[in-house]
Write a protein that holds these residues in place. Structure first.
Motif, PDB file in Angstrom:
ATOM      1  N   PRO A  54      36.423  42.351  28.268  1.00 16.03           N
ATOM      2  CA  PRO A  54      35.482  41.451  29.384  1.00 16.03           C
ATOM      3  C   PRO A  54      36.057  41.906  30.927  1.00 16.03           C
ATOM      4  O   PRO A  54      35.061  41.898  31.925  1.00 16.03           O
ATOM      5  N   LEU A  55      37.515  41.568  31.328  1.00 13.91           N
ATOM      6  CA  LEU A  55      38.027  41.732  32.199  1.00 13.91           C
ATOM      7  C   LEU A  55      38.960  42.876  33.049  1.00 13.91           C
ATOM      8  O   LEU A  55      39.193  42.255  34.206  1.00 13.91           O
ATOM      9  N   SER A  56      37.973  43.157  32.174  1.00 10.48           N
ATOM     10  CA  SER A  56      39.302  45.209  33.254  1.00 10.48           C
ATOM     11  C   SER A  56      38.459  46.135  32.391  1.00 10.48           C
ATOM     12  O   SER A  56      37.680  46.259  31.489  1.00 10.48           O
ATOM     13  N   GLY A  57      38.591  46.789  32.428  1.00 14.48           N
ATOM     14  CA  GLY A  57      38.573  48.599  32.402  1.00 14.48           C
ATOM     15  C   GLY A  57      39.033  49.019  30.943  1.00 14.48           C
ATOM     16  O   GLY A  57      38.941  49.950  30.526  1.00 14.48           O
TER      17      GLY A  57
ATOM     18  N   ASP B 137      47.572  41.673  33.975  1.00 15.15           N
ATOM     19  CA  ASP B 137      46.609  40.474  34.034  1.00 15.15           C
ATOM     20  C   ASP B 137      45.533  39.874  33.541  1.00 15.15           C
ATOM     21  O   ASP B 137      45.318  38.824  33.257  1.00 15.15           O
ATOM     22  N   ALA B 138      44.363  40.961  33.401  1.00 18.37           N
ATOM     23  CA  ALA B 138      43.077  41.055  33.499  1.00 18.37           C
ATOM     24  C   ALA B 138      42.919  40.730  32.162  1.00 18.37           C
ATOM     25  O   ALA B 138      42.223  40.095  31.401  1.00 18.37           O
ATOM     26  N   ALA B 139      44.276  41.272  31.187  1.00 16.35           N
ATOM     27  CA  ALA B 139      43.728  41.221  29.673  1.00 16.35           C
ATOM     28  C   ALA B 139      44.455  39.913  29.162  1.00 16.35           C
ATOM     29  O   ALA B 139      44.014  39.061  28.068  1.00 16.35           O
ATOM     30  N   ARG B 140      44.210  38.947  30.033  1.00 14.13           N
ATOM     31  CA  ARG B 140      45.193  37.050  29.923  1.00 14.13           C
ATOM     32  C   ARG B 140      43.662  36.320  30.528  1.00 14.13           C
ATOM     33  O   ARG B 140      44.569  35.087  30.285  1.00 14.13           O
ATOM     34  N   GLN B 141      43.056  36.900  30.904  1.00 19.31           N
ATOM     35  CA  GLN B 141      42.219  36.199  31.375  1.00 19.31           C
ATOM     36  C   GLN B 141      41.415  35.098  30.487  1.00 19.31           C
ATOM     37  O   GLN B 141      41.096  35.865  29.408  1.00 19.31           O
ATOM     38  N   SER B 142      41.102  34.315  31.021  1.00 18.99           N
ATOM     39  CA  SER B 142      40.932  32.494  29.874  1.00 18.99           C
ATOM     40  C   SER B 142      38.995  32.718  29.985  1.00 18.99           C
ATOM     41  O   SER B 142      38.516  31.694  30.628  1.00 18.99           O
ATOM     42  N   ALA B 143      38.320  34.364  29.588  1.00 21.25           N
ATOM     43  CA  ALA B 143      36.922  33.993  29.552  1.00 21.25           C
ATOM     44  C   ALA B 143      36.567  35.292  28.669  1.00 21.25           C
ATOM     45  O   ALA B 143      37.327  36.322  28.600  1.00 21.25           O
ATOM     46  N   ALA B 144      35.541  34.806  27.837  1.00 20.03           N
ATOM     47  CA  ALA B 144      34.940  35.789  26.807  1.00 20.03           C
ATOM     48  C   ALA B 144      33.774  36.231  26.391  1.00 20.03           C
ATOM     49  O   ALA B 144      33.165  35.409  26.465  1.00 20.03           O
TER      50      ALA B 144
ATOM     51  N   ARG C 125      36.899  28.497  30.503  1.00 21.50           N
ATOM     52  CA  ARG C 125      37.416  28.190  31.318  1.00 21.50           C
ATOM     53  C   ARG C 125      37.657  28.304  32.556  1.00 21.50           C
ATOM     54  O   ARG C 125      37.875  29.613  33.063  1.00 21.50           O
ATOM     55  N   PRO C 126      39.087  26.820  32.968  1.00 22.62           N
ATOM     56  CA  PRO C 126      38.509  26.883  34.842  1.00 22.62           C
ATOM     57  C   PRO C 126      39.630  27.916  34.653  1.00 22.62           C
ATOM     58  O   PRO C 126      40.589  28.260  34.872  1.00 22.62           O
ATOM     59  N   HIS C 127      39.043  28.522  36.322  1.00 25.76           N
ATOM     60  CA  HIS C 127      39.887  29.712  36.883  1.00 25.76           C
ATOM     61  C   HIS C 127      41.447  29.544  37.214  1.00 25.76           C
ATOM     62  O   HIS C 127      42.002  28.695  37.856  1.00 25.76           O
ATOM     63  N   GLN C 128      42.688  29.924  36.987  1.00 21.85           N
ATOM     64  CA  GLN C 128      44.002  30.498  37.410  1.00 21.85           C
ATOM     65  C   GLN C 128      43.781  31.629  37.827  1.00 21.85           C
ATOM     66  O   GLN C 128      43.777  32.390  37.824  1.00 21.85           O
ATOM     67  N   ARG C 129      44.745  31.325  39.447  1.00 20.12           N
ATOM     68  CA  ARG C 129      44.898  32.686  40.372  1.00 20.12           C
ATOM     69  C   ARG C 129      45.950  33.204  39.486  1.00 20.12           C
ATOM     70  O   ARG C 129      46.109  34.197  39.278  1.00 20.12           O
ATOM     71  N   HIS C 130      46.881  32.389  38.136  1.00 19.71           N
ATOM     72  CA  HIS C 130      48.248  33.368  37.550  1.00 19.71           C
ATOM     73  C   HIS C 130      48.127  32.829  35.799  1.00 19.71           C
ATOM     74  O   HIS C 130      48.455  31.107  35.750  1.00 19.71           O
ATOM     75  N   LEU C 131      47.570  33.504  35.547  1.00 14.03           N
ATOM     76  CA  LEU C 131      47.556  32.830  33.721  1.00 14.03           C
ATOM     77  C   LEU C 131      48.506  34.118  32.456  1.00 14.03           C
ATOM     78  O   LEU C 131      49.146  34.625  33.154  1.00 14.03           O
TER      79      LEU C 131
END
Length: 340
Positions: free
Chosen positions: A73-76, A143-150, A334-340
Motif C-alpha cells: 500500500p505505501l511504497s513500491g 520505513d514505508a513498510a512499517r506504515q500503520s495503514a492497510a 491509525r493516526p499518522h506519525q512522522r516516525h513509525l
C-alpha cells in the motif's frame, strides 16, 4: 501538500490454499508481482519464497486459508497477506524459530519469512486462526513498510475488474483516507472508482465536504459511486460520506463508533455533505469498508480481532465477512506519525 498514496489500483492475487499445488501458484504470483513492482536483483525470488512459505504453512497446518498478494500500500514493494480459520498456533514463538516443525519437514518456513521480509507481523489464536503480513521493499523504503495503514480490495467472483478502491494522503500529521465503491460491478464501476480516486488525490488536503464536491464533479459522466472519507488528526477523527461506505472506530476494549454515509450517489444525486466528528481512544484503529463487507461483523468482534494491527485487521475482515457476489474494500488506519 501531502504525498498521495494509492492503495491497490489493481486487484490482488487471491489464492485459495485448498491443495498443495496452490503453493506454487502463490509463489509464481508473488515473483511476477515483485518484478512488476520493480524490485531489483533477487528480490522477486524472495517475494516468491515469502508466498511459498506462508502458503505451505496453511496447507500443512490450517483450514480454509488464502493468500492475498498485492502491491504494498505505501511504497513500491510487495505485500503478502495470509489468513486461515484455524486451528491456530499454541506456541507461536517456537513456530517462528528455524528448525521447528510438527510434520517432519525442515521447519524453516515462518523463520525464513521473518528473516526475509522487510516487515513481518503475525497473530494467532487457538481455535480462531492465524493472520500474517509479509512486506518486502527496497532497503531505502523500509520505513514505508512499517506504515500503520492497510487496504485490501477484491472484485466480485468471476469479475476481472474491481469497482472498489482506496487511498491515503498524509499532510503533516493529518491523515485522510478514502474508500470508493463504484456502482455495480465490472469495468464501468472500476472506471468510476478510478476517476473518483484521481479527484481525491488532487483535493485531499481540503475540507472533507469540498473533497466530496470535487469528486461529485469528476464523476458526472460516470455511473457514480459511494464514497467514505475519514480524516485523522491526533485523538480526533472526522467522517464524511455519501452512500453505503461505513466507518468504524475500534480499540482494544470494543467498537466505539459505527457510521454510514448520507443517502445519495456521488456524481448523480448528492446532498450537501455533512461531517461527523468522533473521538478516538488511545491506540484506536479507524476502518472504512464498502458494502461488499457484511456490516454485522462489528456487532460482537472478539478481543483477538479488536487487537489486530491494521494490515492483519483488513485480512481478517475480508477473509471472514466478504460477500463474494460483490466488490469489497477494507481500509484500516491509525493516526499518522512522522516516525513509525
Amino acid at each position: 501538500m501531502g504525498q498521495p498514496v494509492t492503495l491497490a489500483v489493481t486487484p490482488p492475487a487471491h489464492v485459495r490454499i485448498d491443495h498443495y499445488s496452490a503453493v506454487h501458484v502463490a509463489a509464481a504470483a508473488a515473483r511476477a508481482l515483485g518484478a512488476q513492482c520493480g524490485l531489483p536483483g533477487a528480490m522477486p525470488d524472495q517475494a516468491a519464497v515469502l508466498a511459498s512459505e506462508l502458503a505451505s504453512n496453511i496447507d500443512k497446518h490450517a483450514k480454509d486459508g488464502a493468500l492475498y498478494i498485492q502491491p504494498l500500500p505505501l511504497s513500491g514493494g510487495v505485500e503478502i497477506l495470509a489468513a486461515d480459520r484455524g486451528p491456530g498456533m499454541p506456541e507461536l514463538e517456537r513456530c517462528l524459530a528455524d528448525g521447528y516443525t510438527t510434520v517432519g519437514t525442515l521447519g524453516a518456513g515462518l523463520g525464513a519469512v521473518r528473516r526475509i521480509a522487510t516487515c513481518f507481523s503475525i497473530r494467532t489464536q487457538v481455535g480462531a486462526g492465524t493472520y500474517a503480513s509479509a512486506r518486502l521493499v527496497r532497503p531505502e523504503q523500509a520505513d514505508a513498510a512499517r506504515q500503520s495503514a492497510a487496504l485490501l480490495c477484491l472484485p466480485a467472483d468471476l469479475e476481472e475488474h474491481c469497482g472498489d478502491a482506496g487511498a491515503v494522503v498524509d499532510t503533516g500529521c493529518i491523515r485522510t483516507a478514502a474508500v470508493i465503491d463504484g456502482l455495480g460491478h465490472g469495468s464501468e464501476a472500476a472506471e468510476a472508482a478510478q476517476s473518483a480516486l484521481r479527484s481525491f488525490r488532487t483535493a485531499a488536503a481540503h475540507p472533507l465536504p469540498d473533497v466530496l464536491n470535487a469528486m461529485h464533479r469528476a464523476l458526472r459522466h460516470t455511473r457514480g459511486a459511494a464514497v467514505g472519507l475519514l480524516r485523522l488528526e491526533g485523538a480526533q477523527a472526522r467522517y464524511c460520506g455519501i452512500g453505503n461506505v461505513r466507518a468504524v472506530a475500534l480499540s482494544h476494549e470494543g467498537v466505539h463508533h459505527r457510521l454510514t454515509g448520507q443517502p445519495g450517489v456521488v456524481g448523480w444525486r448528492m446532498p450537501t455533505p455533512k461531517t461527523h466528528s468522533i473521538a478516538l481512544p488511545a491506540g484506536a484503529t479507524a476502518l472504512l469498508h464498502s458494502d461488499g463487507i457484511d456490516a454485522r461483523w462489528t456487532q460482537d468482534p472478539s478481543l483477538f480481532v479488536l487487537r489486530l494491527p491494521p494490515e492483519l485487521l483488513t485480512a481478517s475482515v475480508m477473509h471472514h465477512h466478504r460477500n463474494a457476489r460483490d466488490d469489497a474494500a477494507v481500509l484500516a488506519v491509525r493516526p499518522h506519525q512522522r516516525h513509525l
